[in-house]
Design a protein around this motif. Structure first.
Motif, short mmCIF file in Angstrom:
data_model
loop_
_atom_site.label_atom_id
_atom_site.label_comp_id
_atom_site.label_asym_id
_atom_site.label_seq_id
_atom_site.Cartn_x
_atom_site.Cartn_y
_atom_site.Cartn_z
N ILE A 253 -10.19 10.01 -12.50
CA ILE A 253 -9.06 10.53 -11.73
C ILE A 253 -8.94 12.04 -11.92
O ILE A 253 -8.71 12.79 -10.97
N THR B 246 0.83 -1.20 0.00
CA THR B 246 0.00 0.00 0.00
C THR B 246 0.86 1.25 0.00
O THR B 246 0.57 2.22 -0.71
N TRP C 222 1.30 6.70 -6.70
CA TRP C 222 0.17 7.60 -6.93
C TRP C 222 0.63 9.05 -6.88
O TRP C 222 0.27 9.87 -7.72
N HIS C 223 1.45 9.36 -5.85
CA HIS C 223 1.92 10.74 -5.73
C HIS C 223 2.89 11.10 -6.85
O HIS C 223 2.86 12.21 -7.37
N MET D 93 -5.71 15.58 -11.41
CA MET D 93 -4.33 15.24 -11.79
C MET D 93 -4.10 15.71 -13.23
O MET D 93 -4.88 15.40 -14.12
N LEU E 60 2.80 9.95 -9.82
CA LEU E 60 2.03 10.15 -11.06
C LEU E 60 1.57 11.59 -11.21
O LEU E 60 1.22 12.03 -12.30
N LEU F 42 2.36 1.76 -3.38
CA LEU F 42 1.31 2.19 -4.32
C LEU F 42 0.99 3.67 -4.11
O LEU F 42 0.80 4.41 -5.05
N LYS F 43 0.94 4.05 -2.83
CA LYS F 43 0.65 5.44 -2.49
C LYS F 43 1.74 6.34 -3.06
O LYS F 43 1.45 7.43 -3.60
N GLN F 44 2.98 5.85 -2.94
CA GLN F 44 4.11 6.61 -3.45
C GLN F 44 3.98 6.79 -4.97
O GLN F 44 4.17 7.88 -5.50
N TRP G 64 -9.26 13.96 -8.50
CA TRP G 64 -7.97 14.38 -7.95
C TRP G 64 -7.33 15.53 -8.72
O TRP G 64 -6.28 16.00 -8.35
#
Lengths: 157, 263
Positions: free
Chosen positions: B88, B6, B13-14, B94, B16, B9-11, B92
Motif C-alpha cells: 500500500i 463497495t 480507504w480514503h 499512504m 485511512l 469500503l472506498k470511503q 498509494w
C-alpha cells in the motif's frame, strides 16, 4: 485510479512476482539438497556417498535395539516399513524420545559394509499430541502411533 | 447491495489516508485489545501450564508449545501485515502504511526471537539438539534477519520519504519468505514436525490440549493488536506534532504546550 498510481501498482506487483519466481527457481534447482536427510530407501540402494558426513532418517525397527552392557554403544536398525532398512551404530547418549518405532535422524558416515556409523542421533516426533491416559485405551494409541508412518520419513517424491 | 458495500469500503480507504481519523477511531481499541490480551493470556497460561495433561511421549516439555506456537504464528502474521502495508505504501504512498511498518517492527522482532528461543529450548530434550539447520528453523531465522534488517534500514536513512519507500520495498519482498516458512515442513524432509494447529484442519490433539493453545493464540493476537496500535498512535502523534489537531488535543487535556513544541 490515476495513471501514475496504476504504473506504480504494476511495477510493485512485478517486483513481488519476480522475487517469488526467483526464490522458487532457486528452490527447484536445489531440490534434493533442501532435504535434511536421506530416507532408508536411498541408503539401501546405495545412493548415499560413502565415508562422507551425511544425514539419514527412518523409524527404529521394533526389536532391533541392542545396547552394550559395559558402554554407551548401541546398534539399531532404521527402516521405512516398506522393505528398505539399514543398520546404525552409535556411542553416546540417546535423546529422550528414542524408542522402538520412533522416527530418528542420524548424522555420520556410511561405511563400505553398509553400516551407518552415527556421531549424532536426533529424535523426530510427529505433530500428534496425546495425554498418557489415552495410551492405555485399546485402539486409541496405535491409531496415531503407526498407521500414518511418520509423514516425511521414508517417502520422497 | 454490493454497490453500497463497495462505496463504504472506498470511503474507509480514503479515511485511512488521514492519520487524525485513525488516531481518533482507535482510541478505544487499544484498551479493548489490552484487556482481552491480559485475560486470555492469564487464563491460557494457567490452563496450559497447570491443567492441560502432559504428552504421552514428551511429558511436560510439550507445554513449551503454548508459548512457541502463538509466538511463531503471530510473528508471521505481523510480517504479512507489514508486507501488505509495504504494498500500500509503495503504490498509494499512504502515510499510515509507513507508520504501521515502524510500529510493527519491535514486536515482530521480539516474537520471532521468542519463537526461535522457545523452539531451541524445546528441541534440546525432544530432538536432542539446540539447533538444527532444517527448512523450518532456517526460514524463521531469515524472517528474524529481515525484521532486523528493515529496522536497521529505517534507522539508517534520515530522509523520511526515502526511508518509507526503502522499508516498504524490503517488507514487501520479504513476504516471499512467509509461504516458505509455512510449507517448509511439507516441501522438504525436515526435523521439525508439520503443523498441529491450523485454521483448516482438526487439531492433531484432544480438546483438553488444544483449547488452552487456542486461548493463548488469541491472547497473543490481542496483545499484538494492543502493542501495534499503541505504537502507531504514538508515532502519529510524533509525526503530526506541529498540526493544529494535536495541539488542540493536548490543550483539551490541559497539558503544557511546551511539551508538544519541543519535538
Amino acid at each position: 485510479m490515476n495513471p501514475k498510481r496504476k504504473q506504480r501498482l504494476f511495477m510493485t506487483s512485478f517486483v513481488l512476482v519476480a522475487t517469488a519466481l526467483t526464490v522458487s527457481l532457486v528452490f527447484m534447482a536445489l531440490e534434493q539438497n533442501m532435504n535434511m536427510f536421506y530416507p532408508p530407501a536411498d541408503v539401501a540402494q546405495g545412493k548415499v556417498p560413502l565415508n562422507q558426513t551425511v544425514r539419514a532418517g527412518g523409524m527404529v525397527l521394533e526389536g532391533s535395539v541392542e545396547r552394550a552392557s559395559d558402554s554407551l554403544a548401541v546398534i539399531f536398525t532404521l527402516t521405512d516399513h516398506q522393505g528398505a532398512d539399514f543398520v546404525v551404530t552409535y556411542t553416546g547418549i540417546l535423546p529422550d524420545l528414542f524408542r522402538e518405532g520412533q522416527g530418528i535422524l542420524v548424522e555420520g558416515e556410511l561405511n563400505r559394509a553398509g553400516v551407518f556409523e552415527a556421531v549424532e542421533v536426533l529424535a523426530k516426533h510427529d505433530e500428534n499430541y496425546m495425554p498418557p491416559e489415552l495410551m492405555d485405551m485399546p485402539g486409541a494409541a496405535p491409531a496415531t502411533a503407526s498407521t500414518e508412518a511418520l509423514p516425511g520419513l521414508g517417502e520422497r517424491e | 447491495m454490493s454497490g453500497s458495500v463497495t462505496a463504504s469500503l472506498k470511503q474507509l480507504w480514503h479515511k485511512l489516508g488521514s492519520p487524525r481519523w485513525f488516531y481518533q477511531i482507535t482510541r478505544n481499541w487499544v484498551r479493548g485489545f489490552g484487556v482481552m490480551a491480559a485475560v486470555l493470556l492469564l487464563v491460557g497460561c494457567i490452563w496450559g501450564l497447570a491443567f492441560a495433561p502432559p504428552d504421552y511421549q514428551q511429558g511436560n516439555s510439550f507445554r513449551i508449545m503454548y508459548v512457541h506456537v502463538p509466538a511463531a504464528m503471530v510473528s508471521q502474521s505481523l510480517y504479512l501485515g507489514m508486507g501488505v502495508a509495504g504494498f500500500i505504501g509503495l503504490v498509494w504512498r499512504m502515510k499510515l502504511a509507513d507508520v504501521a511498518i515502524a510500529a510493527t517492527l519491535p514486536l515482530g522482532i521480539s516474537l520471532t526471537a521468542l519463537a526461535l528461543f522457545s523452539g531451541s529450548v524445546w528441541g534440546r530434550p525432544t530432538w536432542g539438539s539446540w539447533w538444527e539447520w532444517d527448512g523450518r528453523t532456517v526460514s524463521t531465522l531469515v524472517m528474524l534477519f529481515l525484521y532486523l534488517g528493515i529496522y536497521a534500514l529505517r534507522e539508517a536513512i534520515a530522509e523520511a520519504d526515502l526511508r518509507a519507500r526503502a522499508a516498504a520495498l524490503v517488507s514487501l519482498v520479504g513476504t516471499v519468505n512467509i509461504p516458505v516458512i509455512k510449507y517448509s515442513v511439507e516441501w522438504w524432509n525436515t526435523l521439525h514436525q508439520p503443523a498441529s494447529f491450523t485454521l483448516t484442519e482438526k487439531p492433531a490433539m484432544p480438546a483438553e490440549m488444544w483449547l488452552p493453545l487456542l486461548v493463548m493464540v488469541l491472547g497473543f493476537y490481542c496483545f499484538a493488536g494492543h502493542n501495534v496500535l499503541s505504537r502507531m498512535r504514538l508515532e502519529i502523534l510524533r509525526r503530526e506534532a506541529n498540526t493544529r489537531w494535536v495541539a488542540e488535543l493536548f490543550a483539551a487535556k490541559s497539558v503544557p504546550a511546551s511539551i508538544t513544541k519541543e519535538s
